[in-house]
Write an enzyme that holds these catalytic residues in place. Sequence first.
Site, mmCIF file in Angstrom:
data_model
loop_
_atom_site.group_PDB
_atom_site.id
_atom_site.type_symbol
_atom_site.label_atom_id
_atom_site.label_comp_id
_atom_site.label_asym_id
_atom_site.label_seq_id
_atom_site.Cartn_x
_atom_site.Cartn_y
_atom_site.Cartn_z
ATOM 1 N N GLU A 1 10.002 1.912 10.290
ATOM 2 C CA GLU A 1 10.990 2.983 10.048
ATOM 3 C C GLU A 1 10.232 4.288 10.184
ATOM 4 O OE1 GLU A 1 14.171 2.668 9.399
ATOM 5 O OE2 GLU A 1 14.226 0.493 9.217
ATOM 6 N N CYS B 1 13.282 11.635 6.417
ATOM 7 C CA CYS B 1 13.420 11.133 7.797
ATOM 8 C C CYS B 1 14.821 11.434 8.331
ATOM 9 C CB CYS B 1 13.138 9.641 7.835
ATOM 10 S SG CYS B 1 14.131 8.701 6.674
ATOM 11 N N LYS C 1 0.858 -1.190 0.000
ATOM 12 C CA LYS C 1 0.000 0.000 0.000
ATOM 13 C C LYS C 1 0.892 1.238 0.000
ATOM 14 C CE LYS C 1 -1.796 3.026 2.647
ATOM 15 N NZ LYS C 1 -1.809 4.167 1.732
ATOM 16 N N GLU D 1 9.371 16.843 14.487
ATOM 17 C CA GLU D 1 9.824 16.699 13.105
ATOM 18 C C GLU D 1 9.086 17.734 12.244
ATOM 19 O OE1 GLU D 1 8.635 13.039 11.220
ATOM 20 O OE2 GLU D 1 10.656 12.718 10.452
HETATM 21 P P1 NAD Z 1 2.253 8.688 7.441
HETATM 22 O O1 NAD Z 1 2.556 7.979 8.701
HETATM 23 O O2 NAD Z 1 1.191 9.704 7.439
HETATM 24 O O3 NAD Z 1 1.817 7.625 6.306
HETATM 25 C C1 NAD Z 1 2.651 6.541 5.955
HETATM 26 C C2 NAD Z 1 1.791 5.470 5.302
HETATM 27 O O4 NAD Z 1 0.890 4.957 6.278
HETATM 28 C C3 NAD Z 1 0.929 5.966 4.143
HETATM 29 O O5 NAD Z 1 0.877 4.981 3.145
HETATM 30 C C4 NAD Z 1 -0.418 6.144 4.801
HETATM 31 O O6 NAD Z 1 -1.507 6.072 3.901
HETATM 32 C C5 NAD Z 1 -0.418 4.964 5.756
HETATM 33 N N1 NAD Z 1 -1.373 5.080 6.851
HETATM 34 C C6 NAD Z 1 -1.911 6.206 7.383
HETATM 35 N N2 NAD Z 1 -2.796 5.883 8.348
HETATM 36 C C7 NAD Z 1 -2.819 4.535 8.443
HETATM 37 C C8 NAD Z 1 -3.521 3.606 9.244
HETATM 38 N N3 NAD Z 1 -4.418 3.996 10.154
HETATM 39 N N4 NAD Z 1 -3.275 2.293 9.074
HETATM 40 C C9 NAD Z 1 -2.368 1.865 8.181
HETATM 41 N N5 NAD Z 1 -1.690 2.695 7.357
HETATM 42 C C10 NAD Z 1 -1.899 4.023 7.492
HETATM 43 O O7 NAD Z 1 3.634 9.267 6.917
HETATM 44 P P2 NAD Z 1 3.907 10.185 5.650
HETATM 45 O O8 NAD Z 1 3.400 11.550 5.946
HETATM 46 O O9 NAD Z 1 3.467 9.494 4.405
HETATM 47 O O10 NAD Z 1 5.528 10.191 5.619
HETATM 48 C C11 NAD Z 1 6.276 11.023 6.379
HETATM 49 C C12 NAD Z 1 6.780 10.318 7.633
HETATM 50 O O11 NAD Z 1 7.491 9.147 7.276
HETATM 51 C C13 NAD Z 1 7.757 11.159 8.417
HETATM 52 O O12 NAD Z 1 7.483 11.049 9.795
HETATM 53 C C14 NAD Z 1 9.113 10.520 8.101
HETATM 54 O O13 NAD Z 1 10.111 10.745 9.058
HETATM 55 C C15 NAD Z 1 8.748 9.100 7.974
HETATM 56 N N6 NAD Z 1 9.758 8.388 7.182
HETATM 57 C C16 NAD Z 1 10.649 7.560 7.834
HETATM 58 C C17 NAD Z 1 11.644 6.916 7.114
HETATM 59 C C18 NAD Z 1 12.636 6.008 7.780
HETATM 60 O O14 NAD Z 1 13.258 5.230 7.076
HETATM 61 N N7 NAD Z 1 12.800 6.053 9.095
HETATM 62 C C19 NAD Z 1 11.739 7.122 5.745
HETATM 63 C C20 NAD Z 1 10.827 7.973 5.121
HETATM 64 C C21 NAD Z 1 9.835 8.599 5.857
#
Ligand code: NAD
Length: 503
Positions: free
Chosen positions: A266, A300, A191, A398
């Site tokens: 992550e 991130c 997804k 963040e």
């Molecule tokens: P997010 O947590 O909003 O969404 C991530 C994914 O989770 C999306 O596909 C979203 O649709 C899904 N999601 C949202 N609600 C959900 C639920 N209730 N159940 C299951 N899935 C759900 O994050 P974002 O805004 O897309 O990305 C930014 C974040 O990702 C930042 O916090 C960043 O630091 C983190 N990130 C971490 C890494 C790492 O390797 N540590 C890498 C990239 C991004």
Amino acid sequence: MTAHVSLESSKRPPAAPRRFELLIDGKWQQAMAGERLTRHSPAHGVAVSDYACGSSADAAAAVAAARRAFDDGPWPRMTASARARALLKVADIVERRLEELAVLEVLESGKPIAQARAEISGAADIWRYAATLARTLHGESYANLGDDMLGVVLREPIGVVAIITPWNFPFLILSQKLPFALAAGCTSVVKPSELTSGTSLVLGDILLQADIPPGVVNIVVGTGAEVGERLIRHPDVDMVSFTGSTAIGKHVMAAGSDTLKKVTAELGGKNPQIVFGDADLDAAADAAVFGIYFNAGECCNSSSRLLVAADIASAFVERVIAASKKVVVGDPLDDATKVGAIITPEHLAKITDYVEQATAAGAELRLGGRPLDTTTGQFMAPTVIDGVRPDMTIAREEVFGPVLSIMTFDNADEAIRVANDTNYGLSAGVWSGNFDNCMHLARGIKAGTVWLNTFMDGYAELPFGGYKQSGLGRELGKHAVEDFTETKTLQMHRGPRTNWWLR
Ligand code: NAD
């Protein structure tokens, strides 16, 4: 300072959005409810992608296909050699379709084209690396249990893996997960973020081209609340590999606990770069600028906290501001652009709110601080905030934008204390010409990766992941395939066994 962004690139976004369906059981399918989702380019404002938008029912159909492909299909039973060949074929096709993937990534995410090309090329390298791990994955044997006993520990694929990815590095992050799951013999439902699903769907096409059997990889676009929720709670999903925000990561873990799924995560970061007076200060200033503006700070690994030794702080900050002014913000389709667009107008508002909060709390805005004036899309000015204290919100949360917070320290121990004064622990950078000092910092900082006199390099061979609330588990590196396995212990007895009741 850059006050206006040019969108006069010679390359233009497409006249009509590209259409995508869901990939379920090896076939492209419309969403059952007929819903669709349109993605507009965050830089150009025009519609660039039109996806079928899945529901909970589509997610369930995808899980059923992945379950069948795992329980009955050839994939988990193939030789590692055959699986590795398939992964290598995927890598070759990714490279052949690199420009198509890179342009789509730019149009949906707003990241600069040169960077997108590097990410796709890096992703192909990861697929090749995972192929080598498929063939070296092995268990253990114990011949030291006595003459009549042999112990063997098998590594078996864990089963159906739900892979949930964020919007900031769509293709790269998927490539940090999927090839390792496939190398282990797992099947998957992917997804992607509903904001940037295009390149994950093109990957689906590449997997079909590479003859990955039907149902082994299913891709369902949709919201987290609908598709994501179904996946993290579904009893037929054995593992969730999640990348995204810490808040949603915690929710995924809690939801997965009902069926005791394995969850790897992550998550976010609030990463420091720490600069001492004896460092190569040109290199350190360049890294400070790269660390915060790379991917417009929507990263991130973004080094959103710059910790500078107090005795060099004022001169070093001037260098960073001067370098920040030279950063080319502009049309992400332009080869010269270093910083592109911000993912959504809502996210841009969140970034500017953080800046306002910081100045209201007494920090000093030295550069930028507001959106850029553009005819289309949303762009944020490179922003430097000085005089930040560790207790301010800007130093703790963040921001996920091109906003650098500067703090000072008097000695190495104080630098370690401030660096660790956060719930996160993803990565850190240390700049010093003194080896002992570098080692002291590297050992003292609680983070999954510490870069010494460099910043944000990445290699398929090196594990990546977070301490504390930055995550659980590691991606990449030689153990990455093992994450997608269960162990099974075999105890094999030879000869007559002394029975318990006859002893
Ligand atoms: P997010 O947590 O909003 O969404 C991530 C994914 O989770 C999306 O596909 C979203 O649709 C899904 N999601 C949202 N609600 C959900 C639920 N209730 N159940 C299951 N899935 C759900 O994050 P974002 O805004 O897309 O990305 C930014 C974040 O990702 C930042 O916090 C960043 O630091 C983190 N990130 C971490 C890494 C790492 O390797 N540590 C890498 C990239 C991004």
